[in-house]
Design a protein around this motif. Structure first.
Motif, PDB file in Angstrom:
ATOM      1  N   ARG A 128      44.827 -32.796 -26.889  1.00  0.00           N
ATOM      2  CA  ARG A 128      43.900 -32.487 -25.936  1.00  0.00           C
ATOM      3  C   ARG A 128      42.916 -33.713 -25.766  1.00  0.00           C
ATOM      4  O   ARG A 128      42.763 -34.223 -24.614  1.00  0.00           O
ATOM      5  N   GLU A 129      42.416 -33.856 -26.860  1.00  0.00           N
ATOM      6  CA  GLU A 129      41.190 -34.872 -26.862  1.00  0.00           C
ATOM      7  C   GLU A 129      41.898 -36.315 -26.175  1.00  0.00           C
ATOM      8  O   GLU A 129      41.208 -36.878 -25.450  1.00  0.00           O
ATOM      9  N   LYS A 132      42.275 -36.046 -22.517  1.00  0.00           N
ATOM     10  CA  LYS A 132      41.188 -35.977 -21.777  1.00  0.00           C
ATOM     11  C   LYS A 132      40.433 -37.458 -21.950  1.00  0.00           C
ATOM     12  O   LYS A 132      40.006 -37.899 -20.840  1.00  0.00           O
ATOM     13  N   TYR A 133      40.736 -38.128 -22.916  1.00  0.00           N
ATOM     14  CA  TYR A 133      39.986 -39.541 -23.065  1.00  0.00           C
ATOM     15  C   TYR A 133      40.974 -40.408 -22.111  1.00  0.00           C
ATOM     16  O   TYR A 133      40.124 -41.469 -21.637  1.00  0.00           O
ATOM     17  N   GLN A 136      40.011 -39.872 -18.698  1.00  0.00           N
ATOM     18  CA  GLN A 136      38.474 -40.586 -18.443  1.00  0.00           C
ATOM     19  C   GLN A 136      38.635 -42.043 -18.357  1.00  0.00           C
ATOM     20  O   GLN A 136      37.878 -42.349 -17.450  1.00  0.00           O
ATOM     21  N   LYS A 142      45.117 -38.845 -13.108  1.00  0.00           N
ATOM     22  CA  LYS A 142      44.135 -37.659 -13.135  1.00  0.00           C
ATOM     23  C   LYS A 142      45.079 -36.451 -12.696  1.00  0.00           C
ATOM     24  O   LYS A 142      45.063 -36.247 -11.556  1.00  0.00           O
ATOM     25  N   ASP A 144      45.580 -32.081 -14.408  1.00  0.00           N
ATOM     26  CA  ASP A 144      45.243 -31.231 -15.147  1.00  0.00           C
ATOM     27  C   ASP A 144      45.433 -31.288 -16.696  1.00  0.00           C
ATOM     28  O   ASP A 144      46.616 -31.503 -16.964  1.00  0.00           O
ATOM     29  N   PRO A 145      44.583 -31.631 -17.533  1.00  0.00           N
ATOM     30  CA  PRO A 145      45.163 -31.884 -19.094  1.00  0.00           C
ATOM     31  C   PRO A 145      45.817 -30.836 -19.657  1.00  0.00           C
ATOM     32  O   PRO A 145      46.730 -30.980 -20.322  1.00  0.00           O
TER      33      PRO A 145
END
Length: 192
Positions: A128-129, A132-133, A136, A142, A144-145
Motif C-alpha cells: 500500500r505504501e 500511495k507513494y 503521490q 491517480k 484509489d490505492p
C-alpha cells in the motif's frame, strides 16, 4: 535436505492436494514410507507442520517486500516489478507451499494465527505504501490505492492455481506479460 524438511515438503504437497483437515499424520508418514511415530521425532504435531509451511513462506514474502520498499535505488516501477517477479518465482518453484499459505492458513491456531495475520497485514501495508507513494510522485495513475492493491493481490495470490494449468507459457513470457498487464493495463495508450 533434512528429514524435517522432507516431512514439511511432503506435508505441504498433501495439504495442497487434499486440504489440511483431510490429511492425518499417518497419511504424511505413509507417503514418506516411515512410521507415524517417527514424525514426532522431528515435529510435534500436524499443526506445527502447518505453522512451519505458512510462517516460513510468509516471512519470505514480508522480508522481500520490506527490502524492496526500503531500497532507495529502486523506482516505484522497479519495486512493483520485484514484487510481481517474486510471486511468479514462488508460484512456479514452490506451488504447494504457496497453495497452503493462500488457503490452509485458516487452520492455524493461537499465536501462529496471530503471527500470520500480522505478517499478512504488514505485507499489505508495505505494498500500500509503494502504491500511495507512486500515486503521490505521479508514476502511478491517480486511482484509489485500495482498488490497485486489491487488483494486484487478487492476481498474485491466485497465480499458483492458474499457472499450473498453463503449461504452454514460458517463464519469460509469463513474467513479461503479467508484469506489463498489472502495471500498464491492456488498452494501448493511443486507443484510450
Amino acid at each position: 535436505m533434512t528429514r524435517r524438511d522432507e516431512i514439511i515438503k511432503q506435508a505441504g504437497l498433501l495439504f495442497s492436494l487434499k486440504g489440511y483437515s483431510a490429511v492425518s499424520m499417518r497419511d504424511i508418514a505413509k507417503s514418506l514410507d516411515i512410521k507415524a511415530a517417527s514424525l514426532y521425532n522431528h515435529l510435534p504435531s500436524k499443526q506445527a507442520i502447518l505453522e512451519a509451511i505458512v510462517l516460513n513462506l510468509a516471512n519470505t514474502f514480508v522480508n522481500h517486500i520490506h527490502d524492496v520498499n526500503q531500497n532507495p535505488s529502486f523506482s516505484t516501477r522497479q519495486k512493483l516489478s520485484e514484487i510481481i517477479q517474486q510471486h511468479i518465482d514462488l508460484s512456479l518453484h514452490q506451488p504447494e507451499s504457496v497453495a497452503v499459505l493462500n488457503t490452509e492458513w485458516i487452520h492455524l491456531n493461537g499465536e501462529a494465527l496471530d503471527k500470520f495475520k500480522a505478517k499478512r497485514f504488514r505485507y499489505e501495508q508495505e505494498l500500500r505504501e509503494i502504491i500511495k507513494y507512486g500515486i503521490q510522485e505521479q508514476s502511478i495513475t491517480k486511482r484509489d490505492p485500495e482498488v490497485i492493491l486489491f487488483s494486484i493481490l487478487s492476481t498474485l495470490r491466485t497465480l499458483n492455481l492458474w499457472v499450473a494449468k498453463r503449461k504452454h507459457l514460458t517463464v519469460e513470457d509469463l513474467k513479461a506479460d503479467l508484469e506489463t498487464i498489472l502495471l500498464y493495463g491492456i488498452i494501448r495508450q493511443s486507443d484510450s
